[in-house]
Design a protein around this motif. Structure first.
Motif, PDB file in Angstrom:
ATOM      1  N   ILE A 329      -8.990 -31.828 -70.684  1.00 34.76           N
ATOM      2  CA  ILE A 329     -10.367 -32.846 -70.658  1.00 34.76           C
ATOM      3  C   ILE A 329      -9.874 -34.015 -69.755  1.00 34.76           C
ATOM      4  O   ILE A 329     -10.703 -34.534 -69.343  1.00 34.76           O
ATOM      5  CB  ILE A 329     -10.316 -33.336 -72.371  1.00 34.76           C
ATOM      6  CG1 ILE A 329     -10.669 -32.133 -73.144  1.00 34.76           C
ATOM      7  CG2 ILE A 329     -11.280 -34.524 -72.493  1.00 34.76           C
ATOM      8  CD1 ILE A 329     -10.910 -32.684 -74.644  1.00 34.76           C
ATOM      9  N   TYR A 330      -8.574 -34.445 -69.725  1.00 30.96           N
ATOM     10  CA  TYR A 330      -8.064 -35.316 -68.886  1.00 30.96           C
ATOM     11  C   TYR A 330      -8.408 -35.021 -67.506  1.00 30.96           C
ATOM     12  O   TYR A 330      -8.815 -35.974 -66.650  1.00 30.96           O
ATOM     13  CB  TYR A 330      -6.737 -35.716 -69.012  1.00 30.96           C
ATOM     14  CG  TYR A 330      -5.951 -36.354 -68.071  1.00 30.96           C
ATOM     15  CD1 TYR A 330      -6.427 -37.858 -67.884  1.00 30.96           C
ATOM     16  CD2 TYR A 330      -5.132 -35.841 -66.952  1.00 30.96           C
ATOM     17  CE1 TYR A 330      -5.656 -38.563 -66.941  1.00 30.96           C
ATOM     18  CE2 TYR A 330      -4.527 -36.599 -66.066  1.00 30.96           C
ATOM     19  CZ  TYR A 330      -4.748 -38.170 -65.836  1.00 30.96           C
ATOM     20  OH  TYR A 330      -4.196 -38.644 -64.806  1.00 30.96           O
ATOM     21  N   LEU A 331      -8.144 -33.723 -67.251  1.00 34.45           N
ATOM     22  CA  LEU A 331      -8.452 -33.484 -65.737  1.00 34.45           C
ATOM     23  C   LEU A 331      -9.912 -33.578 -65.418  1.00 34.45           C
ATOM     24  O   LEU A 331     -10.264 -33.876 -64.389  1.00 34.45           O
ATOM     25  CB  LEU A 331      -7.785 -32.106 -65.366  1.00 34.45           C
ATOM     26  CG  LEU A 331      -6.214 -31.924 -65.550  1.00 34.45           C
ATOM     27  CD1 LEU A 331      -5.866 -30.365 -65.244  1.00 34.45           C
ATOM     28  CD2 LEU A 331      -5.566 -32.690 -64.575  1.00 34.45           C
ATOM     29  N   VAL A 332     -10.642 -32.970 -66.498  1.00 39.09           N
ATOM     30  CA  VAL A 332     -12.238 -33.038 -65.998  1.00 39.09           C
ATOM     31  C   VAL A 332     -12.469 -34.524 -65.908  1.00 39.09           C
ATOM     32  O   VAL A 332     -13.509 -34.755 -65.097  1.00 39.09           O
ATOM     33  CB  VAL A 332     -12.876 -32.427 -67.396  1.00 39.09           C
ATOM     34  CG1 VAL A 332     -14.288 -32.463 -67.220  1.00 39.09           C
ATOM     35  CG2 VAL A 332     -12.886 -30.907 -67.425  1.00 39.09           C
ATOM     36  N   PHE A 335     -11.411 -35.749 -62.070  1.00 37.80           N
ATOM     37  CA  PHE A 335     -11.851 -35.162 -61.080  1.00 37.80           C
ATOM     38  C   PHE A 335     -13.378 -34.968 -61.139  1.00 37.80           C
ATOM     39  O   PHE A 335     -14.062 -35.259 -60.249  1.00 37.80           O
ATOM     40  CB  PHE A 335     -11.297 -33.713 -60.774  1.00 37.80           C
ATOM     41  CG  PHE A 335      -9.806 -33.923 -60.592  1.00 37.80           C
ATOM     42  CD1 PHE A 335      -9.416 -33.889 -59.129  1.00 37.80           C
ATOM     43  CD2 PHE A 335      -8.832 -33.983 -61.279  1.00 37.80           C
ATOM     44  CE1 PHE A 335      -8.106 -34.261 -58.555  1.00 37.80           C
ATOM     45  CE2 PHE A 335      -7.375 -33.902 -60.941  1.00 37.80           C
ATOM     46  CZ  PHE A 335      -7.075 -34.088 -59.528  1.00 37.80           C
ATOM     47  N   LEU A 336     -13.800 -34.583 -62.271  1.00 33.34           N
ATOM     48  CA  LEU A 336     -15.330 -34.429 -62.366  1.00 33.34           C
ATOM     49  C   LEU A 336     -15.969 -35.996 -62.426  1.00 33.34           C
ATOM     50  O   LEU A 336     -17.088 -36.177 -62.304  1.00 33.34           O
ATOM     51  CB  LEU A 336     -15.785 -33.335 -63.275  1.00 33.34           C
ATOM     52  CG  LEU A 336     -15.337 -32.149 -63.268  1.00 33.34           C
ATOM     53  CD1 LEU A 336     -15.904 -31.329 -64.561  1.00 33.34           C
ATOM     54  CD2 LEU A 336     -15.883 -31.636 -61.813  1.00 33.34           C
ATOM     55  N   GLY A 337     -15.124 -36.848 -63.156  1.00 37.14           N
ATOM     56  CA  GLY A 337     -15.812 -37.974 -63.027  1.00 37.14           C
ATOM     57  C   GLY A 337     -15.685 -39.156 -61.904  1.00 37.14           C
ATOM     58  O   GLY A 337     -16.083 -40.161 -61.761  1.00 37.14           O
ATOM     59  N   GLY A 338     -15.193 -38.366 -60.854  1.00 33.80           N
ATOM     60  CA  GLY A 338     -15.083 -39.193 -59.679  1.00 33.80           C
ATOM     61  C   GLY A 338     -14.092 -40.322 -59.740  1.00 33.80           C
ATOM     62  O   GLY A 338     -14.082 -41.182 -58.753  1.00 33.80           O
ATOM     63  N   LEU A 339     -13.034 -40.204 -60.401  1.00 35.60           N
ATOM     64  CA  LEU A 339     -12.088 -41.245 -60.471  1.00 35.60           C
ATOM     65  C   LEU A 339     -10.974 -40.960 -59.470  1.00 35.60           C
ATOM     66  O   LEU A 339     -10.063 -41.905 -59.120  1.00 35.60           O
ATOM     67  CB  LEU A 339     -11.501 -41.398 -61.776  1.00 35.60           C
ATOM     68  CG  LEU A 339     -12.554 -41.744 -62.876  1.00 35.60           C
ATOM     69  CD1 LEU A 339     -11.857 -41.916 -64.086  1.00 35.60           C
ATOM     70  CD2 LEU A 339     -13.152 -43.185 -62.628  1.00 35.60           C
ATOM     71  N   ALA A 340     -10.792 -39.689 -58.884  1.00 34.11           N
ATOM     72  CA  ALA A 340      -9.757 -39.333 -58.039  1.00 34.11           C
ATOM     73  C   ALA A 340      -9.787 -39.672 -56.579  1.00 34.11           C
ATOM     74  O   ALA A 340      -9.969 -38.910 -55.490  1.00 34.11           O
ATOM     75  CB  ALA A 340      -9.391 -37.812 -58.153  1.00 34.11           C
ATOM     76  N   VAL A 341     -10.200 -41.084 -56.395  1.00 33.89           N
ATOM     77  CA  VAL A 341     -10.636 -41.584 -54.991  1.00 33.89           C
ATOM     78  C   VAL A 341      -9.823 -42.536 -54.594  1.00 33.89           C
ATOM     79  O   VAL A 341      -8.976 -43.235 -55.265  1.00 33.89           O
ATOM     80  CB  VAL A 341     -12.039 -41.750 -54.900  1.00 33.89           C
ATOM     81  CG1 VAL A 341     -12.929 -40.837 -55.272  1.00 33.89           C
ATOM     82  CG2 VAL A 341     -12.277 -42.946 -55.970  1.00 33.89           C
TER      83      VAL A 341
END
Length: 341
Positions: A329-332, A335-341
């Motif tokens: 859930i953390y990975l989702v 990465f899907l939440g657009g925070l890995a920028v």
């Protein structure tokens, strides 16, 4: 140097740091025995050795003015380690074999261990929650209080001193709640020399871990904190994963699984200190908050799953998978939440 060569340097450096940490582990375990600490209480103290690579990485990150690498490593290791170490301990506990001498020493505990294997159940002493996990959640709450509110957002020198004091309180409660009669121990010259060699290897390994991560994130084009979260943190915990497997296979199930909490209590306090001393601003506030929230959520899930779901304290397979799902859930979210920028 190419990214592949820097990757090789990172692997070698992480293993050097953990080799050094292991040389410190034996002296600290002897002190645990000398002072009469239980396995769970002692894990809060011996965790200094296990978490020393993260301490070294954070110190080097602060010294080289790339503190975001250390910050990402600190948060990332606390999120990924608990699910993976519990999973490794559970699988290894299915294969644990005690020799005749160990069986005689274990007595009734050996019969319980055999019964738990047949039931596909990994029993954990409830002290892993009361002595370690609940105080650890208190540590995370203090970190949140010091770093999230707008007036004092980020890591500042005063925060570092506060977290050192928090660790001393954490250690004291674990020691005094888990005190037994101490045992007489002898210290050899070779042990002291190996401990010194361990400190040197730890320092060199931590330095090159940061150097390698700097170059990898630069080559890939990602932020330093993401590099710390998803490159340095997973690499830094791999030797710990193998150690957990070995300890669990020897039949020391509680020590194997509870060590994750003790190690990361040190990471969130002592390893917090060098970063705070150089003042680290929070450049990506949503990313920081989500990571800190999952640091707490993973530990809370660990405690809840130990206490509820089975008649005895511990983990069945479905509980291990439930804990692993928290990391997914953390990975989702990242990465899907657009925070890995």
């Amino acid at each position: 140097m190419s990214i592949w060569l820097w990757g090789a340097v990172l692997i070698a450096a992480v293993w050097a740091a953990h080799w050094g940490a292991e040389r410190l582990g034996k002296p600290l375990r002897k002190l645990r025995s000398q002072w009469g600490l239980t396995q769970v209480a002692g894990a809060s103290f011996v965790g200094i050795a296990a978490a020393s690579p993260e301490i070294g990485i954070n110190t080097t990150s602060a010294f080289r003015q790339v503190a975001d690498i250390g910050l990402g490593t600190m948060l990332g290791s606390n999120i990924v380690a608990i699910p993976l170490l519990v999973t490794a301990a559970y699988i290894a506990s299915r294969k644990a074999q005690l020799g005749e001498a160990d069986q005689a020493e274990a007595g009734e505990d050996f019969e319980s261990h055999r019964r738990h294997r047949q039931q596909r159940f990994m029993r954990i002493n409830r002290e892993a929650v009361t002595t370690q996990t609940i105080p650890y959640l208190g540590i995370v709450a203090v970190v949140a209080l010091l770093t999230i509110p707008a007036p004092w957002r980020g890591l500042q020198p005063i925060d570092g001193w506060i977290m050192l004091a928090v660790y001393l309180v954490y250690l004291a409660q674990a020691v005094f709640r888990g005190r037994q009669a101490g045992q007489q121990t002898r210290w050899g010259k070779g042990e002291i020399e190996m401990a010194v060699a361990g400190v040197l290897a730890l320092a060199i390994g931590a330095y090159f871990t940061v150097i390698a991560t700097e170059n990898i994130v630069s080559a890939i084009g990602i932020s330093e904190i993401i590099g710390g979260l998803f490159i340095t943190a997973p690499m830094a915990m791999l030797p710990e994963l193998f150690a957990t497997w070995s300890i669990a296979r020897s039949g020391q199930i509680t020590a194997a699984s509870a060590s994750a909490i003790g190690d990361h209590a040190v990471t969130m306090t002592i390893a917090f200190f060098p970063l705070a001393l150089v003042t680290v601003p929070v450049n990506n506030f949503p990313l920081f908050v989500v990571n800190l929230a999952f640091v707490a959520l993973v530990a809370a899930a660990y405690a809840v799953l130990i206490h509820w779901g089975t008649p005895e304290h511990g983990f069945k397979l479905w509980q291990v998978l439930a804990l692993d799902s928290v990391y997914l859930i953390y990975l989702v979210a990242i990465f899907l939440g657009g925070l890995a920028v």
